[in-house]
Structure formats: C-alpha cells, structure tokens
Scaffold this motif. Structure first.
Motif, PDB file in Angstrom:
ATOM      1  N   VAL A  91       0.966  -1.209   0.137  1.00 37.73           N
ATOM      2  CA  VAL A  91      -0.113   0.006  -0.065  1.00 37.73           C
ATOM      3  C   VAL A  91       0.838   1.110   0.077  1.00 37.73           C
ATOM      4  O   VAL A  91       1.836   1.345   0.751  1.00 37.73           O
ATOM      5  N   GLU A  92       0.454   2.450  -0.944  1.00 37.88           N
ATOM      6  CA  GLU A  92       1.120   3.651  -0.450  1.00 37.88           C
ATOM      7  C   GLU A  92       0.560   4.499   0.422  1.00 37.88           C
ATOM      8  O   GLU A  92      -0.607   4.641   0.485  1.00 37.88           O
ATOM      9  N   VAL A 143       5.054   5.386  -2.028  1.00 38.99           N
ATOM     10  CA  VAL A 143       4.357   6.422  -2.710  1.00 38.99           C
ATOM     11  C   VAL A 143       5.139   6.562  -4.192  1.00 38.99           C
ATOM     12  O   VAL A 143       6.342   7.257  -4.000  1.00 38.99           O
ATOM     13  N   GLY A 144       4.689   6.229  -5.203  1.00 41.10           N
ATOM     14  CA  GLY A 144       5.425   6.753  -6.491  1.00 41.10           C
ATOM     15  C   GLY A 144       6.593   5.511  -6.706  1.00 41.10           C
ATOM     16  O   GLY A 144       7.365   5.907  -7.616  1.00 41.10           O
ATOM     17  N   PHE A 145       6.666   4.795  -5.888  1.00 42.44           N
ATOM     18  CA  PHE A 145       7.804   3.693  -6.150  1.00 42.44           C
ATOM     19  C   PHE A 145       7.400   2.991  -7.338  1.00 42.44           C
ATOM     20  O   PHE A 145       6.226   2.550  -7.718  1.00 42.44           O
ATOM     21  N   LYS A 152      11.606  -4.354  -3.444  1.00 45.47           N
ATOM     22  CA  LYS A 152      12.630  -4.134  -2.622  1.00 45.47           C
ATOM     23  C   LYS A 152      12.591  -3.677  -1.285  1.00 45.47           C
ATOM     24  O   LYS A 152      13.043  -3.969  -0.366  1.00 45.47           O
ATOM     25  N   ALA A 153      11.721  -2.849  -1.251  1.00 48.18           N
ATOM     26  CA  ALA A 153      11.172  -1.882   0.102  1.00 48.18           C
ATOM     27  C   ALA A 153      10.608  -3.060   0.969  1.00 48.18           C
ATOM     28  O   ALA A 153      10.933  -3.158   2.234  1.00 48.18           O
ATOM     29  N   GLU A 154       9.948  -4.052   0.362  1.00 50.43           N
ATOM     30  CA  GLU A 154       9.327  -5.276   1.078  1.00 50.43           C
ATOM     31  C   GLU A 154      10.593  -6.127   1.855  1.00 50.43           C
ATOM     32  O   GLU A 154      10.281  -6.382   2.921  1.00 50.43           O
ATOM     33  N   ILE A 155      11.609  -6.111   0.730  1.00 48.27           N
ATOM     34  CA  ILE A 155      12.700  -7.071   1.411  1.00 48.27           C
ATOM     35  C   ILE A 155      13.450  -6.323   2.103  1.00 48.27           C
ATOM     36  O   ILE A 155      14.177  -6.935   3.230  1.00 48.27           O
ATOM     37  N   LEU A 156      13.505  -5.184   2.118  1.00 51.70           N
ATOM     38  CA  LEU A 156      14.334  -4.335   2.991  1.00 51.70           C
ATOM     39  C   LEU A 156      13.896  -4.450   4.392  1.00 51.70           C
ATOM     40  O   LEU A 156      14.474  -4.418   5.257  1.00 51.70           O
TER      41      LEU A 156
END
Lengths: 246, 472
Positions: A91-92, A143-145, A152-156
C-alpha cells in the motif's frame, strides 16, 4: 527441528465465501516452503490468513506459531511473535517515510527506542545490498515507487525487522530479471545468514533458483493437492501443474 | 519545548486566577446585554470616548440584526443569556480544575505537562516566569520600532491611539454579521502589532491564550499592521484548551499587509468541546504583498471560521494552509475566502480535514475574482479523510470569476481510512491505534510541516490522543 508454523484443517472465508477448505501445513524453524498453484487458488488468502488480516476469517481450524494458538490474534501481535508478510501490492501511504516506518515498526516490536544513528547505518547497509537509491529512505512509504522498488522495500523491511518466518506473496511478480536477482539475493541472506524460515507464494520459479527449498505444495481451489520436495518445483517448472491437480 | 509548555500553563494559571478575581469584584450586575453594561465595560477599560460610542453603536447593530438563517452548523444550542452571563460573569461561574472535562484534563496530562506545574495553576508565582519571557521578546522587537501590546494599552498611548481608530473594525465592520456587532460592543483584550516600514522580524511573535486576559476575554481583538517591505510571523496560540464555562468565542482579527510586505499568521485552536467558535479573520493586502494563513482547528463544538484575504494591490498573494479535525460531537465548518480585487493577484488554498466518531467536517471556500483582477491565478485543493462510517465530510466550494483572463483550479478529494493501509502497518508490529494515528499524521503531514515546530509536535500529539479510544 522445532515447529514454527502449523495450520490445522484451516478454513478461511472472505465476505462469507469460503476460500480455503482445510489447510494442513507445518513449517519448522529455518525451513523454506513453496506454495504454487494457479491464479485464484487461494494462495494469497493463505498468506493474509496467517498474517491475521481482519477480513480473512478463520471459520474453523487453528493456526499455531511456536506451539501457541494465534488463530484469533491481531496482525500486530503475530508480527511481534515473528511473522512477516511481504505484500504482493504494498500500500502507498503518504506522509510516512520508509525510514520512519521501519524504525517505528522496530521500536513497536521491541518496545525500546532505537538510536537514530545506529538505525540509519543499518538501514543504509541493507539498502546498498538491495541496490536501492539511498533517497528512498526519506520518501513517502511506497508512494510513486516502481513495482520493483516496492518489492525491494518489502525485502528491505524483511531484513531490517528480521522475523522468524517470512511469507513472500508473489514477490517476484512483475519484476525484471535484474530485480528478481537482487530481491532473491536479499531473501537468500534472510534464509542463509539469518536462518529465517520462508513460505514463498509464487507461480513462477525464478525467485527460487538461488534458494534452498525444503518443501513444495500445490494449492488448487483452496486445497493442497500435492506436496513434495525440491524436485517437485523443477517438475512443475518443466511440465506445469496439471498432474498435481487432483 | 518544555519551556513552551510552561508558558501555556502559566498563562492559563494567570488567566483563571484573574478571571475569578474580576467576576467577583467588578461584574456583579444583572444579566443582559444593555447599554449600561456596555458603558460599564467601556468605563472599566478607560476607553476613549469614540470607542465608547462605537461600542454602543455596535450594540445597536447587534440588537437590530436578526440571527442569520442557518446555512451552516446549527447554533441553536447557543443560549444568548449564557453568552451575556459570560461576558459579564457572575459568581455562579466557577473555574476550578474539577470542572474541567475529563478529556481535556487527560489531554493536558498526556501532553507531558508535569503534575507539579499543573498544580501551580492556582498559584501566582510561576506565571511571572512566562511574563519575563514575554517581555524579553517585547524588548527585542521594540528596539526595531515594533509595537506589540494589547489594544487597551495601545488606545491609551497617543502614539498609537490614532492608528487604532483608523483601523479598528474597518476591515470587519460591525454590520458584517451579528457576531461581529457583538464583538464590537463587548470586545476585550487581544493584540496590537505594528511593524514599521522595512523591518523584517526574524523571530515570530507569539500570543498564547490571550483570550483569558482580564474580563470577557472571549471577544479578543487582534489588529496587526505590517508596513511596506516589512515581514512578520505572528503565532496565535489557542492550543491550550479553555476551561471555563464560556460557550462562545467571537474574536476578530484584522490584518493590514503593506506594499511588498509579508505576514504569516499561524493559529491552532483547540477549544473545549462546549465552545461555539464564531471567529472572524480578515486581511487586506497591498501591491506585491503576501498574506500566509496557517490554520489548525481541533477543538470547539461548532466552528465557523473562514479567514478572508482581500487582495487589493496588483500582484498581491494569499496562501492558506489549513487543517481541521472534527471528533465526536463536533461540527466544524472551516475554509477560507479570497477576493481578487487587483490585476495579477494569486491565491493558493491547501486544506486537509479529518472526521471521526460522528464528527462533521465541512470545507467551505470561496474564491471571488473581480472584473479588475485581470491575470488572476487561483488554485484550491482540499482533501478529507473520514475515519469511520458515522463521520461526515463535505466540500462546498464557490468560485465566482468576473474576468475572462484568470487561471482558476479546484481539486477536492474525500476518502476513508483504508483498511489495507492499517493492516499493512499492523503486519509490521504496529498496534491498530498507532497505525491509524500514523496514517492520519501522514495525511496531515504537508500541512503540519507549515506549523511552527512546537505546534506541529503538539498537533501530532493531539492526533494521537484523539485516536486513543476511537478504536473498537
């Protein structure tokens, strides 16, 4: 090995429609399980149900984590116990930076304040590993990813929060070859260096190439129709699901 | 930060004390808003004769003016006798902490104001600390020729008396509406600020809670004159809740912005939830000047608040940034109004509103472009977030354009808090309450960024506190 996650004849419905019709699954610590199956089989439903989405009702059956019945626990409680879900479509959320979000999550999980400097250092290290532009840390959450950056942000978050069990819901879908490789490397670190257990929901095998797989399951129409070892993954990869759809 | 909180407490302390003192000694006549009473207020304040006459004139306007048809939230619960009682408090009115509603008392505690300080509210000593802080600022700004005082003192000073007479209720005349007339009749306290030509004040002036100055402080008057090429940031801190039984706030703010001057006017209002907040704020801007409004409305039972910018000079600008949070039992009707009355004027409106637990939040906005405002530009954006299905959000924009050469934009978004977003945050170990608060804070983020730091922090605290108990 000690049992980490166990579902006992788990039935799950969404908006009064039963999607999962009795799932028996047991994942031990450090194990990697793969759930494959056609679209609409209920794979994501299983992920949401284990994570504790309030709209996914466990009508009957139980979910145990480390032997504790968590069937009626809220999502935050399950997260604190060590379950993580990497979303297929994160979700953004405007106004919350990725960095603040991860820090708040860590603080809420541990109940202690984390020094900003230490946190930033750790975050920068993991972002580099995932080939993420450092500026993403200060951007609003997702947002805007691009699709790849979201994954990648999930894995981060996975690497930063370091749970015992990570459910990856179609983490490889919609990614180009390079992104799959990067994401897969991140998951590999979680698996090998941190000894984390995985439940990987996928309908391709690209993400699995660099990972050790202990068990594979085929989920069709809300039921597990077949389970096997790593060899089943390559078989499905070559020959498709057909023979496992019972 | 701590210092700031101390200032709030001390101000409340003093005002409560003074207030009770006054009511016993001075105002012990029968209820009712009569010329006698207005005369008495005037006398007590040592008004010049013209002000006394002006008050009486306002009273006449007030008495002759019918209550406007209810085009906004109902104010039927507003008992005019009570207002009068309030203006002229009688001994029935008690302002003890025990009468403070629990939600406000808890808010105060949770805002981190130490118990010891709260106890000192009955005392006098600590408040002198904040006075000294205030006077220090005053001395600094005075050295640059800036005047920052209350209207009453300014009226007694021959250097400023004429200035007040020339500007007082000229922007908001008593005939504007019934409550403007009421204000004119019984106004008391407030601020007078004069910034001389070319003076750029780097430090903001902050007035905390001056409504609780002696007397009927619910009708404070703020008059600010920023001369040509000058700059001022004025912060109106109504963030501390009100504790007395008063139920009407009808203040008036008049702002004069000179040529190429800039005034930033920031407010956070967090009235007690029995308050009818019928406040009137207006600015007139000369050539090349800028008015920036930053407005946070959190409290009150009913609010009618539409800061108005009159862009009278070529190239003058108005920016309005606002946030409104309507909780249980609150009906907050807020927005802004811009009148483009010169060529090349521009206005920008950006608001966020949040409603929860049955609260009603209405964004009411008007942009009026006169025929002489050739080349005017206006952009209005409002976003509303409803936290549950019992809450309500409305957007009522009015745009009147009387020229062919204007660039006008309007954008409105209304939505509910997303279950998926809440679940996403919870799946990381964040509690439902904190998840919702984070989403709301995030929603408000680009507005809270505009607030002075301590108010931004306070706003975030308020959101968090408002969210507590709103779950489940």
């Amino acid at each position: 090995m000690a049992s980490l996650l166990r579902t006992d004849d788990l039935h799950v419905s969404v908006a009064d429609k039963e999607i999962l019709h009795g799932i028996d699954l047991e994942i031990n610590e450090g194990e990697t399980h793969v759930i494959m199956g056609p679209n609409g089989a209920g794979k994501s439903t299983l992920g949401y149900a284990v994570m504790g989405h309030p709209n996914y009702n466990s009508d009957s059956g139980k979910i145990y984590f480390r032997g504790n019945d968590i069937t009626s626990d809220s999502a935050d409680k399950r997260a604190k116990a060590g379950i993580y879900l990497s979303f297929q479509n994160p979700v953004e959320i405007p106004g919350i930076s990725l960095s603040n979000f991860i820090r708040t999550s860590l603080e809420q999980r541990t109940g202690t304040r984390i020094k900003l400097w230490d946190f930033k250092k750790a975050l920068a290290k993991e972002m580099e590993l995932l080939n993420m532009d450092p500026s993403y840390a200060d951007r609003d959450l997702n947002v805007g990813f691009s699709g790849g950056e979201k994954k990648k942000a999930e894995i981060l978050q996975l690497l930063m929060l370091n749970p015992s069990l990570a459910i990856l819901d179609e983490t490889d879908s919609g990614l180009d070859v390079d992104a799959v490789k990067t994401v897969s490397e991140g998951v590999g670190i979680f698996q090998k260096e941190k000894g984390g257990a995985l439940l990987i929901i996928t309908h391709s095998t690209r993400i699995l190439e660099a990972l050790k797989v202990d068990k594979a399951h085929v989920l069709v129409n809300g039921k597990i129709t077949a389970s096997g070892g790593e060899e089943m993954v390559s078989d499905i990869n070559e020959n498709g699901f057909e023979k496992y759809i019972g | 930060m701590e210092k700031k909180e101390k200032v709030y407490v001390d101000d409340i302390d003093r005002s409560l004390y003074d207030f009770r003192y006054e009511e016993k000694d001075v105002y012990k006549v029968e209820n009712g808003l009569t010329p006698d009473i207005v005369n008495e207020i005037s006398e007590k304040k040592h008004d010049p004769e013209w002000m006394r006459e002006f008050r009486l004139h306002c009273l006449e306007v007030y008495n002759n003016r019918k209550m406007a048809d209810n085009w906004g939230p109902s104010i039927e619960g507003l008992d005019m006798d009570n207002i009068i009682t309030y203006i002229r408090p009688n001994t029935d009115m008690k302002n003890s902490w025990n009468e403070v509603p629990d939600d406000i008392k808890n808010t105060f505690e949770k805002l981190g104001i130490p118990d010891a300080e709260r106890k000192s509210l009955a005392g006098v000593g600590a408040q002198y600390d904040s006075e000294i802080v205030y006077h220090n600022v005053r001395k600094e700004v005075a050295e640059q020729g800036v005047v920052y005082t209350d209207i009453e003192s300014a009226l007694q000073d021959e250097r400023y008396a004429g200035m007040i007479k020339d500007h007082f209720m000229k922007l908001v005349p008593p005939t504007d509406h019934k409550f403007a007339a009421l204000h004119g009749a019984v106004w008391s306290g407030g601020s007078f600020v004069f910034v001389p030509e070319g003076v750029h004040l780097d430090i903001p002036l902050q007035s905390y809670f001056r409504l609780n100055a002696k007397g009927a402080g619910q009708f404070e008057h703020t008059l600010i004159i920023v001369s040509d090429n000058a700059y001022l940031h004025f912060i109106e801190g109504c963030s501390a809740p009100k504790y007395n039984v008063a139920n009407l706030h009808a203040g008036c703010v008049e702002l004069y912005v000179g040529k190429n001057a800039k005034l930033r006017y920031s407010t956070i209002e967090n009235w007690s939830k029995n308050m009818y907040n019928l406040n009137t704020k207006r600015a007139v801007v000369s050539e090349g000047g800028t008015i920036e409004w930053v407005s946070g409305s959190f409290g009150s039972h009913v609010s009618y608040l539409y800061p108005t910018s009159i862009l009278n000079g070529r190239g003058s600008r108005s920016e309005f940034t606002g946030i409104t949070f309507a909780g249980k039992g609150q009906n907050l009707d807020t927005g802004s109004k811009v009148i483009h009355n010169a060529p090349d004027t521009s206005s920008y409106v950006n608001t966020k509103s949040i409603s929860k637990s049955g609260g009603i939040s209405t964004f009411r906005n008007a942009v009026i472009v006169n025929s002489n405002a050739v080349g005017a530009k206006s952009s209005v954006s409002c976003e509303s977030l409803m936290l549950d299905s019992e809450s309500r959000s409305d957007t009522i924009p009015a745009i009147v354009v009387n020229t062919n050469d204007a660039d006008i934009g309007h954008e409105a978004k209304i939505g509910r808090i997303s279950d998926e977003a809440v679940f996403y945050l919870m799946s990381r170990g964040i509690s439902e309450e904190e998840a919702k608060a984070m989403i709301v804070r995030g929603f408000a983020d680009n507005v809270s960024k505009e607030l002075p730091l301590e108010y931004a922090v306070e706003m975030n605290n308020l959101i968090r506190l408002e969210m507590v108990g709103s779950i489940g």
